[in-house]
Design a protein around this motif. Structure first.
Motif, PDB file in Angstrom:
ATOM      1  N   GLU A 190       0.830  -1.193   0.000  1.00  0.00           N
ATOM      2  CA  GLU A 190       0.000   0.000   0.000  1.00  0.00           C
ATOM      3  C   GLU A 190       0.872   1.253   0.000  1.00  0.00           C
ATOM      4  O   GLU A 190       1.951   1.284   0.575  1.00  0.00           O
ATOM      5  N   LYS A 237      -9.123   2.461   8.589  1.00  0.00           N
ATOM      6  CA  LYS A 237      -9.309   2.221  10.014  1.00  0.00           C
ATOM      7  C   LYS A 237      -9.887   3.475  10.677  1.00  0.00           C
ATOM      8  O   LYS A 237      -9.789   4.580  10.151  1.00  0.00           O
ATOM      9  N   ASN A 257      -1.426   4.837   4.662  1.00  0.00           N
ATOM     10  CA  ASN A 257      -2.439   4.422   5.624  1.00  0.00           C
ATOM     11  C   ASN A 257      -3.595   5.402   5.618  1.00  0.00           C
ATOM     12  O   ASN A 257      -3.395   6.611   5.527  1.00  0.00           O
ATOM     13  N   CYS A 258      -4.799   4.870   5.747  1.00  0.00           N
ATOM     14  CA  CYS A 258      -5.987   5.712   5.764  1.00  0.00           C
ATOM     15  C   CYS A 258      -6.732   5.543   7.077  1.00  0.00           C
ATOM     16  O   CYS A 258      -6.935   4.425   7.549  1.00  0.00           O
TER      17      CYS A 258
END
Length: 198
Positions: free
Chosen positions: A38, A193, A41-42
Motif C-alpha cells: 500500500e 481504520k 495508511n488511511c
C-alpha cells in the motif's frame, strides 16, 4: 494419419500466440504494476459537526521517480479514491448507501519560473522554490473534511485505493498526443481504520 500434420501446425501457431500474449502481459505489468504494498495508511474520524473526516498518510512513495518525472517537465500525481458505505438496520438487505470521493494531489515544475507547484483537485494551493520543501508537502498527510454526515445508528465501511500517476505531457498536434500519456503504480483496495483502531 493425415490429420497429424494439421494438429502439429495448429499447435505451433497456438504456442507462438501464447508466447506473444505472455510477452505483452509481462511488458504491461512492468509499466503498470497492478498490485503491491500500500502507498499509505488511511484513517477516518468524525468531526464535531458529525461529518466524516478522511486522513491519508502516504508511505512507500517512490520519491526519485516523482522527482525525475517532474524535472523532465511532466506532472506527478497522488490519486486517492474513497468508497464509503453507510448501513442501517433497515438497509442491510438493500446494501446500504454508497458514496465515492476522489482526491488528487498534483505536482509539477513551472518551466518559466522554475518553481514547484502543488495542486489539490486541480486548484493551486502552494508554490515552492526548493525541492525538499515541495516534496515534504507533496508527501504530507492529506486531511479531507467531507460533507458526509454520519448518524449514530449507522454502520460505516470505508475503503481506499491509492495510485501514483506519472503524466507525460506532450505537445498538441504531435502523434504522441494520441497515445495515453501516463503510467501509474496502482494498488488494491484496502479497508480504512478508525482512530479508535490505532
Amino acid at each position: 494419419m493425415h490429420y497429424l500434420p494439421f494438429l502439429k501446425t495448429g499447435s505451433k501457431r497456438s504456442s507462438s500466440a501464447c508466447r506473444i500474449i505472455l510477452c505483452c502481459l509481462i511488458s504491461f505489468s512492468a509499466v503498470i504494476p497492478l498490485s503491491g504494498n500500500e502507498l499509505g495508511n488511511c484513517v477516518y474520524s468524525t468531526s464535531e459537526e458529525g461529518t466524516l473526516v478522511l486522513t491519508f498518510t502516504p508511505e512507500s512513495i517512490p520519491e526519485r521517480k516523482i522527482q525525475y518525472n517532474i524535472e523532465q517537465g511532466h506532472k506527478s500525481e497522488l490519486s486517492i479514491t474513497y468508497r464509503i458505505q453507510k448501513n442501517t438496520e433497515n438497509s442491510l438487505l438493500m446494501g446500504g448507501e454508497h458514496q465515492e470521493i476522489n482526491i488528487r494531489r498534483t505536482g509539477f515544475r513551472d518551466q518559466i519560473t522554475g518553481d514547484y507547484v502543488l495542486m489539490l483537485n486541480e486548484r493551486e494551493i502552494a508554490v515552492y522554490r526548493d525541492w525538499s520543501l515541495f516534496i515534504k508537502n507533496f508527501l504530507s498527510p492529506i486531511v479531507y473534511p467531507s460533507r458526509i454526515i454520519l448518524n449514530v445508528n449507522q454502520n460505516i465501511l470505508v475503503k481506499v485505493r491509492s495510485r501514483v500517476i506519472y503524466k507525460k505531457l506532450v505537445p498538441p498536434f504531435s502523434i504522441m498526443y494520441l497515445i495515453p500519456g501516463k503510467f501509474m503504480h496502482s494498488h488494491p483496495w484496502q479497508n480504512a481504520k478508525t482512530e479508535e483502531d490505532l
